[in-house]
Design a protein around this motif. Structure first.
Motif, PDB file in Angstrom:
ATOM      1  N   SER A   1     -91.816 -23.455  12.531  1.00  0.00           N
ATOM      2  CA  SER A   1     -91.555 -22.997  10.889  1.00  0.00           C
ATOM      3  C   SER A   1     -92.250 -21.734  10.494  1.00  0.00           C
ATOM      4  N   ARG A   2     -92.189 -20.920  11.378  1.00  0.00           N
ATOM      5  CA  ARG A   2     -92.991 -19.578  10.889  1.00  0.00           C
ATOM      6  C   ARG A   2     -92.326 -18.463  11.531  1.00  0.00           C
ATOM      7  N   ILE A   3     -92.343 -17.259  11.199  1.00  0.00           N
ATOM      8  CA  ILE A   3     -91.937 -16.190  12.034  1.00  0.00           C
ATOM      9  C   ILE A   3     -93.224 -15.353  12.506  1.00  0.00           C
ATOM     10  N   PRO A   4     -93.432 -14.997  13.793  1.00  0.00           N
ATOM     11  CA  PRO A   4     -94.514 -14.233  14.198  1.00  0.00           C
ATOM     12  C   PRO A   4     -94.703 -12.993  13.462  1.00  0.00           C
ATOM     13  N   GLY A   5     -96.005 -12.364  12.995  1.00  0.00           N
ATOM     14  CA  GLY A   5     -96.250 -11.337  12.347  1.00  0.00           C
ATOM     15  C   GLY A   5     -95.602 -10.005  12.903  1.00  0.00           C
ATOM     16  N   ALA A   6     -95.618  -9.867  14.330  1.00  0.00           N
ATOM     17  CA  ALA A   6     -95.291  -8.799  15.090  1.00  0.00           C
ATOM     18  C   ALA A   6     -93.925  -9.133  15.396  1.00  0.00           C
ATOM     19  N   GLU A   7     -92.847  -8.155  15.557  1.00  0.00           N
ATOM     20  CA  GLU A   7     -91.489  -8.254  16.089  1.00  0.00           C
ATOM     21  C   GLU A   7     -91.610  -8.634  17.486  1.00  0.00           C
ATOM     22  N   PRO A   8     -90.916  -9.251  18.072  1.00  0.00           N
ATOM     23  CA  PRO A   8     -90.977  -9.489  19.472  1.00  0.00           C
ATOM     24  C   PRO A   8     -90.213  -8.318  20.134  1.00  0.00           C
ATOM     25  N   ARG A   9     -90.808  -7.777  21.183  1.00  0.00           N
ATOM     26  CA  ARG A   9     -90.438  -6.423  21.649  1.00  0.00           C
ATOM     27  C   ARG A   9     -89.564  -6.971  23.170  1.00  0.00           C
ATOM     28  N   ALA A  10     -88.242  -6.272  23.027  1.00  0.00           N
ATOM     29  CA  ALA A  10     -87.334  -6.749  24.134  1.00  0.00           C
ATOM     30  C   ALA A  10     -87.241  -5.559  24.918  1.00  0.00           C
ATOM     31  N   LEU A  11     -87.429  -5.548  26.223  1.00  0.00           N
ATOM     32  CA  LEU A  11     -86.834  -4.607  27.035  1.00  0.00           C
ATOM     33  C   LEU A  11     -85.587  -4.770  27.470  1.00  0.00           C
ATOM     34  N   VAL A  12     -84.842  -3.515  27.263  1.00  0.00           N
ATOM     35  CA  VAL A  12     -83.416  -3.511  27.327  1.00  0.00           C
ATOM     36  C   VAL A  12     -82.989  -2.470  28.405  1.00  0.00           C
ATOM     37  N   PRO A  13     -82.840  -3.155  29.762  1.00  0.00           N
ATOM     38  CA  PRO A  13     -82.543  -1.999  30.797  1.00  0.00           C
ATOM     39  C   PRO A  13     -81.052  -1.004  30.566  1.00  0.00           C
ATOM     40  N   VAL A  14     -80.979   0.049  30.834  1.00  0.00           N
ATOM     41  CA  VAL A  14     -80.008   0.864  30.742  1.00  0.00           C
ATOM     42  C   VAL A  14     -79.700   1.527  32.107  1.00  0.00           C
ATOM     43  N   SER A  15     -78.439   1.880  32.312  1.00  0.00           N
ATOM     44  CA  SER A  15     -78.285   2.462  33.593  1.00  0.00           C
ATOM     45  C   SER A  15     -78.444   4.181  33.573  1.00  0.00           C
ATOM     46  N   ARG A  16     -78.892   4.886  34.650  1.00  0.00           N
ATOM     47  CA  ARG A  16     -79.026   6.264  34.463  1.00  0.00           C
ATOM     48  C   ARG A  16     -77.928   6.917  35.311  1.00  0.00           C
ATOM     49  N   ARG A  17     -76.912   5.964  35.789  1.00  0.00           N
ATOM     50  CA  ARG A  17     -75.786   6.660  36.321  1.00  0.00           C
ATOM     51  C   ARG A  17     -74.888   7.358  35.473  1.00  0.00           C
ATOM     52  N   ARG A  18     -74.338   8.613  35.810  1.00  0.00           N
ATOM     53  CA  ARG A  18     -73.255   9.407  35.067  1.00  0.00           C
ATOM     54  C   ARG A  18     -72.104   8.730  35.056  1.00  0.00           C
ATOM     55  N   PRO A  19     -71.217   8.608  34.079  1.00  0.00           N
ATOM     56  CA  PRO A  19     -69.935   7.926  34.125  1.00  0.00           C
ATOM     57  C   PRO A  19     -69.070   8.579  35.085  1.00  0.00           C
ATOM     58  N   GLY A  20     -68.328   7.862  35.966  1.00  0.00           N
ATOM     59  CA  GLY A  20     -67.565   8.427  37.014  1.00  0.00           C
ATOM     60  C   GLY A  20     -68.296   8.829  38.015  1.00  0.00           C
ATOM     61  N   ALA A  21     -69.436   8.631  38.204  1.00  0.00           N
ATOM     62  CA  ALA A  21     -70.323   8.896  39.461  1.00  0.00           C
ATOM     63  C   ALA A  21     -70.037   7.831  40.347  1.00  0.00           C
ATOM     64  N   PRO A  22     -70.005   7.996  41.832  1.00  0.00           N
ATOM     65  CA  PRO A  22     -69.869   6.747  42.879  1.00  0.00           C
ATOM     66  C   PRO A  22     -70.967   5.937  42.724  1.00  0.00           C
ATOM     67  N   PRO A  23     -70.841   4.585  43.039  1.00  0.00           N
ATOM     68  CA  PRO A  23     -71.656   3.446  43.007  1.00  0.00           C
ATOM     69  C   PRO A  23     -72.966   3.950  43.579  1.00  0.00           C
ATOM     70  N   GLY A  24     -72.720   4.391  45.011  1.00  0.00           N
ATOM     71  CA  GLY A  24     -73.942   4.870  45.626  1.00  0.00           C
ATOM     72  C   GLY A  24     -74.735   3.417  46.003  1.00  0.00           C
ATOM     73  N   SER A  25     -75.934   3.300  46.532  1.00  0.00           N
ATOM     74  CA  SER A  25     -76.739   2.270  46.853  1.00  0.00           C
ATOM     75  C   SER A  25     -77.883   2.119  45.897  1.00  0.00           C
ATOM     76  N   GLY A  26     -78.246   0.795  45.791  1.00  0.00           N
ATOM     77  CA  GLY A  26     -79.300   0.470  44.807  1.00  0.00           C
ATOM     78  C   GLY A  26     -79.010   0.636  43.324  1.00  0.00           C
ATOM     79  N   ASN A  27     -79.982   0.170  42.679  1.00  0.00           N
ATOM     80  CA  ASN A  27     -79.646   0.265  41.107  1.00  0.00           C
ATOM     81  C   ASN A  27     -80.322   1.679  40.583  1.00  0.00           C
ATOM     82  N   LYS A  28     -79.867   2.509  39.679  1.00  0.00           N
ATOM     83  CA  LYS A  28     -80.451   3.495  39.036  1.00  0.00           C
ATOM     84  C   LYS A  28     -80.731   3.058  37.460  1.00  0.00           C
ATOM     85  N   LEU A  29     -81.786   2.507  37.180  1.00  0.00           N
ATOM     86  CA  LEU A  29     -82.231   2.138  35.869  1.00  0.00           C
ATOM     87  C   LEU A  29     -83.310   2.767  35.306  1.00  0.00           C
ATOM     88  N   SER A  30     -83.121   2.639  34.056  1.00  0.00           N
ATOM     89  CA  SER A  30     -84.292   2.968  32.931  1.00  0.00           C
ATOM     90  C   SER A  30     -84.163   1.746  31.970  1.00  0.00           C
TER      91      SER A  30
END
Length: 298
Positions: free
Chosen positions: A121-150
């Protein structure tokens, strides 16, 4: 995802190409290799120190967590799913600008608002903070192994009652994150398992475990899937719901994948802290409908 998709008909066909055998190499390093090893180790330690300093700077920020989103683990898990129409998401994107991911993040923010109001019945005073992962791979780059994330950190505007204003706030914040780049800011150090070099894992593991509670309140991730129709043994794959892991001290993780004209959402929660996870899942569809209606009316 790539490993799991490897059993599907379209991806499991054996390759006709065979790798050429690699001639054996001596395990004794030469002088240049020794120098290179030493240089790499110094570089790894420098990176580790820099990452630790970034986490400590971020920990001084005023990061709020809603009571429903931060809880000690009870050792139980609850799962829920939701399905959204991808064309509805695209209609909103075309009318309001930004990206489809901005629209989905705004839907998550609106769904959380509904859910928090119903259960507390209420909203917290501070905004919930979400972690939004993004890929650090360049478009068109080969997949390779493992994740490249920030990752980016995003304050979800749950206190804003207007769905279009929520979308505008999300878009502005994400544009700011993208302008800074995926290697900058506190969010870039939250995925320490990817950022830390092997030598620093021993020292960074405790820091990484505690960084989640310090830096963000929940994980919201988009998992890319092939655009083509997939099948297993000739049977078409109709839906696939990704499930993200819970970080220590947190009670909710949300993952989304677009496939077959639908956005499939998977929710993972601590079973004791979030017994009404199904209600949260239902709120996403309601929020998308309200956002689409508000956009069409304007």
């Amino acid at each position: 995802v790539a490993i799991g998709a490897g059993i599907l008909d379209q991806l499991a066909a054996p390759s006709a190409r065979r790798r050429r055998p690699v001639p054996p190499r001596s395990w004794l390093p030469g002088p240049r290799q020794v120098a290179g090893f030493a240089r790499d180790r110094v570089g790894e330690l420098t990176r580790a120190v820099g990452i630790g300093a970034s986490v400590m700077r971020a920990s001084r920020l005023e990061l709020g967590a809603g009571s429903a989103l931060a809880a000690d683990s009870s050792g139980t898990r609850r799962l829920a799913t939701a399905v959204l129409d991808h064309e509805d998401v695209q209609r909103i994107r075309r009318a309001e600008g930004g990206t489809a991911n901005d629209v989905l993040l705004a839907v998550v923010a609106g769904g959380l608002r509904r859910w928090l109001l119903e259960r507390e019945s209420r909203i917290p005073g501070a905004e919930p903070r979400a972690l939004v992962p993004v890929s650090r791979r360049r478009p068109g780059a080969p997949p390779g192994s493992g994740n490249k994330l920030s990752a980016y950190l995003l304050g979800l505007p749950v206190a804003e009652p207007d769905p279009l204003a929520r979308l505008a706030a999300v878009r502005t914040a994400m544009d700011r994150n993208k302008a800074a780049g995926p290697g900058r800011g506190a969010g870039a150090v939250a995925l320490l398992a990817d950022q830390l070099p092997p030598l620093a894992h021993r020292f960074g593991a405790p820091l990484a475990g505690n960084a989640a509670r310090i830096l963000f309140d929940l994980l919201v991730t988009s998992v890319p899937l092939p655009r083509s129709q997939l099948s297993l043994g000739g049977c078409p794959l109709r839906a696939i719901h990704p499930m993200a892991p819970l970080a220590r001290g947190q009670s909710l993780a949300i993952a989304m994948s677009t496939y077959g004209g639908r956005v499939h959402i998977g929710l993972v929660a601590d079973g004791k802290a979030v017994p009404d996870l199904d209600r949260l899942a239902e709120s996403f569809g309601q929020e998308l409908a309200d956002l689409l209606g508000a956009s069409a009316a304007r």
